[in-house]
Design a protein around this motif. Structure first.
Motif, PDB file in Angstrom:
ATOM      1  N   GLU A   3      57.564  34.005  48.965  1.00 26.30           N
ATOM      2  CA  GLU A   3      57.883  33.517  47.631  1.00 26.30           C
ATOM      3  C   GLU A   3      57.762  32.010  47.590  1.00 26.30           C
ATOM      4  OE1 GLU A   3      61.498  34.876  45.875  1.00 26.30           O
ATOM      5  OE2 GLU A   3      61.363  36.806  46.882  1.00 26.30           O
ATOM      6  N   ALA A   4      57.467  31.486  46.421  1.00 24.19           N
ATOM      7  CA  ALA A   4      57.409  30.037  46.250  1.00 24.19           C
ATOM      8  C   ALA A   4      58.814  29.472  46.410  1.00 24.19           C
ATOM      9  CB  ALA A   4      56.862  29.696  44.870  1.00 24.19           C
ATOM     10  N   ALA A   5      58.909  28.267  46.937  1.00 24.74           N
ATOM     11  CA  ALA A   5      60.202  27.625  47.119  1.00 24.74           C
ATOM     12  C   ALA A   5      60.858  27.403  45.761  1.00 24.74           C
ATOM     13  CB  ALA A   5      60.032  26.303  47.860  1.00 24.74           C
ATOM     14  N   SER A   6      62.153  27.580  45.736  1.00 27.49           N
ATOM     15  CA  SER A   6      62.909  27.359  44.497  1.00 27.49           C
ATOM     16  C   SER A   6      62.816  25.895  44.097  1.00 27.49           C
ATOM     17  CB  SER A   6      64.368  27.751  44.725  1.00 27.49           C
ATOM     18  OG  SER A   6      65.176  27.279  43.679  1.00 27.49           O
ATOM     19  N   ALA A   7      62.853  25.648  42.795  1.00 34.30           N
ATOM     20  CA  ALA A   7      62.787  24.267  42.295  1.00 34.30           C
ATOM     21  C   ALA A   7      64.001  23.460  42.737  1.00 34.30           C
ATOM     22  CB  ALA A   7      62.686  24.276  40.774  1.00 34.30           C
ATOM     23  N   ASN A   8      65.104  24.141  43.099  1.00 34.40           N
ATOM     24  CA  ASN A   8      66.319  23.450  43.513  1.00 34.40           C
ATOM     25  C   ASN A   8      66.388  23.173  45.007  1.00 34.40           C
ATOM     26  OD1 ASN A   8      67.181  23.571  40.859  1.00 34.40           O
ATOM     27  ND2 ASN A   8      68.415  25.395  41.170  1.00 34.40           N
ATOM     28  N   ASP A   9      65.415  23.627  45.790  1.00 35.04           N
ATOM     29  CA  ASP A   9      65.479  23.499  47.245  1.00 35.04           C
ATOM     30  C   ASP A   9      65.578  22.060  47.724  1.00 35.04           C
ATOM     31  OD1 ASP A   9      65.491  26.194  47.600  1.00 35.04           O
ATOM     32  OD2 ASP A   9      63.408  26.343  48.281  1.00 35.04           O
ATOM     33  N   ASN A  10      65.099  21.125  46.964  1.00 36.74           N
ATOM     34  CA  ASN A  10      65.109  19.729  47.416  1.00 36.74           C
ATOM     35  C   ASN A  10      65.927  18.838  46.485  1.00 36.74           C
ATOM     36  OD1 ASN A  10      63.356  19.835  45.276  1.00 36.74           O
ATOM     37  ND2 ASN A  10      61.783  18.586  46.227  1.00 36.74           N
ATOM     38  N   GLN A  11      66.887  19.433  45.754  1.00 37.26           N
ATOM     39  CA  GLN A  11      67.713  18.659  44.836  1.00 37.26           C
ATOM     40  C   GLN A  11      69.128  18.538  45.387  1.00 37.26           C
ATOM     41  OE1 GLN A  11      67.380  20.621  41.029  1.00 37.26           O
ATOM     42  NE2 GLN A  11      65.560  19.438  40.512  1.00 37.26           N
ATOM     43  N   TYR A  12      69.668  17.333  45.251  1.00 37.42           N
ATOM     44  CA  TYR A  12      70.999  17.030  45.786  1.00 37.42           C
ATOM     45  C   TYR A  12      71.809  16.284  44.736  1.00 37.42           C
ATOM     46  CZ  TYR A  12      68.655  18.180  50.109  1.00 37.42           C
ATOM     47  OH  TYR A  12      67.944  18.834  51.081  1.00 37.42           O
ATOM     48  N   LEU A  13      73.083  16.660  44.612  1.00 36.36           N
ATOM     49  CA  LEU A  13      74.000  15.928  43.745  1.00 36.36           C
ATOM     50  C   LEU A  13      74.558  14.773  44.562  1.00 36.36           C
ATOM     51  CD1 LEU A  13      75.541  15.786  41.011  1.00 36.36           C
ATOM     52  CD2 LEU A  13      77.408  16.967  42.198  1.00 36.36           C
ATOM     53  N   THR A  14      74.326  13.550  44.102  1.00 35.39           N
ATOM     54  CA  THR A  14      74.829  12.390  44.835  1.00 35.39           C
ATOM     55  C   THR A  14      76.148  11.935  44.230  1.00 35.39           C
ATOM     56  OG1 THR A  14      73.497  10.860  43.498  1.00 35.39           O
ATOM     57  CG2 THR A  14      72.542  11.601  45.590  1.00 35.39           C
ATOM     58  N   PHE A  15      77.031  11.470  45.108  1.00 31.76           N
ATOM     59  CA  PHE A  15      78.355  11.010  44.696  1.00 31.76           C
ATOM     60  C   PHE A  15      78.832   9.960  45.683  1.00 31.76           C
ATOM     61  CE2 PHE A  15      78.877  14.596  47.494  1.00 31.76           C
ATOM     62  CZ  PHE A  15      79.954  14.276  48.307  1.00 31.76           C
ATOM     63  N   THR A  16      79.871   9.220  45.302  1.00 29.54           N
ATOM     64  CA  THR A  16      80.369   8.170  46.180  1.00 29.54           C
ATOM     65  C   THR A  16      81.763   8.501  46.697  1.00 29.54           C
ATOM     66  OG1 THR A  16      81.290   6.912  44.328  1.00 29.54           O
ATOM     67  CG2 THR A  16      79.050   6.338  45.021  1.00 29.54           C
ATOM     68  N   LEU A  17      81.987   8.079  47.939  1.00 24.96           N
ATOM     69  CA  LEU A  17      83.292   8.040  48.577  1.00 24.96           C
ATOM     70  C   LEU A  17      83.375   6.638  49.153  1.00 24.96           C
ATOM     71  CD1 LEU A  17      83.289  11.411  50.579  1.00 24.96           C
ATOM     72  CD2 LEU A  17      84.270  11.004  48.327  1.00 24.96           C
ATOM     73  N   GLU A  18      84.347   5.862  48.670  1.00 24.24           N
ATOM     74  CA  GLU A  18      84.392   4.427  48.981  1.00 24.24           C
ATOM     75  C   GLU A  18      83.095   3.823  48.457  1.00 24.24           C
ATOM     76  OE1 GLU A  18      86.800   2.309  50.213  1.00 24.24           O
ATOM     77  OE2 GLU A  18      88.093   4.032  50.005  1.00 24.24           O
ATOM     78  N   ARG A  19      82.395   3.098  49.286  1.00 19.15           N
ATOM     79  CA  ARG A  19      81.119   2.501  48.844  1.00 19.15           C
ATOM     80  C   ARG A  19      79.919   3.240  49.434  1.00 19.15           C
ATOM     81  NH1 ARG A  19      84.673  -1.463  50.043  1.00 19.15           N
ATOM     82  NH2 ARG A  19      85.371  -2.717  48.296  1.00 19.15           N
ATOM     83  N   GLU A  20      80.187   4.381  50.047  1.00 18.36           N
ATOM     84  CA  GLU A  20      79.128   5.168  50.680  1.00 18.36           C
ATOM     85  C   GLU A  20      78.584   6.211  49.711  1.00 18.36           C
ATOM     86  OE1 GLU A  20      78.005   4.496  53.741  1.00 18.36           O
ATOM     87  OE2 GLU A  20      79.528   2.955  54.039  1.00 18.36           O
TER      88      GLU A  20
END
Length: 170
Positions: A3-20
């Motif tokens: 099957e073709a790779a899902s469109a979400n396979d390379n998506q990430y939700l970015t968020f911060t903890l402190e300044r990281e």
């Protein structure tokens, strides 16, 4: 036939903890909520801040900064709760994770992600899936399924047996 790779396979939700800058695979994220009142549950580890009422269900909220030894998350206008689904030993558990702020959904191809370094990050290496890069900033990609042990989740479930949605009002 593959099957073709899902469109979400390379998506990430970015968020911060402190300044990281951190990220979670978008497939483990259910939703992002504004910070609501969290009801403390007795006899739980400090990093488990309590429970929230999510559509009639008591959902535990974890302070990732405390879990990673970075101090407690402070309430600000940007503080939010990321609702994630954690898979552990064939079981699926829904948790809320406190974040200082949510940034964006970021796409990274596998070639843009390097293995986790052995040192230089505020958290244990087994929690890290890899390190990505956005401009000059590094993005620490967490493996949410390895952040908590089965023992921690079992203890959490036992503690939450005492909490009901009625007393976890937001």
């Amino acid at each position: 036939m593959a099957e073709a790779a899902s469109a979400n396979d390379n998506q990430y939700l970015t968020f911060t903890l402190e300044r990281e800058l951190f990220a979670l695979d978008i497939s483990s994220v259910r939703e992002v909520l504004e910070l609501v009142n969290i009801t403390r549950v007795p006899r739980t580890p400090e990093y488990i801040r309590g429970v929230i009422n999510l559509r009639g269900r008591a959902v535990p909220v974890v302070d990732l900064k405390l879990k990673f030894g970075m101090g407690a998350t402070e309430r600000t206008v940007n503080t939010c709760i990321i609702i994630v689904e954690v898979a552990l030993e064939g079981e699926s558990t829904v948790l809320g994770a406190l974040a200082d702020s949510v940034q964006e959904v970021y796409e990274m191809e596998a070639g843009q992600i390097e293995p986790a370094p052995r040192m230089g990050t505020p958290i244990r290496g087994e929690f890290i899936r890899g390190i990505g890069k956005s401009g000059e900033k590094f993005i620490i990609i967490l493996d949410i399924n390895k952040v908590f042990t089965s023992l921690e989740l079992a203890g959490l479930a036992q503690s939450l047996g005492e909490a009901t949605p009625e007393n976890a009002e937001a």
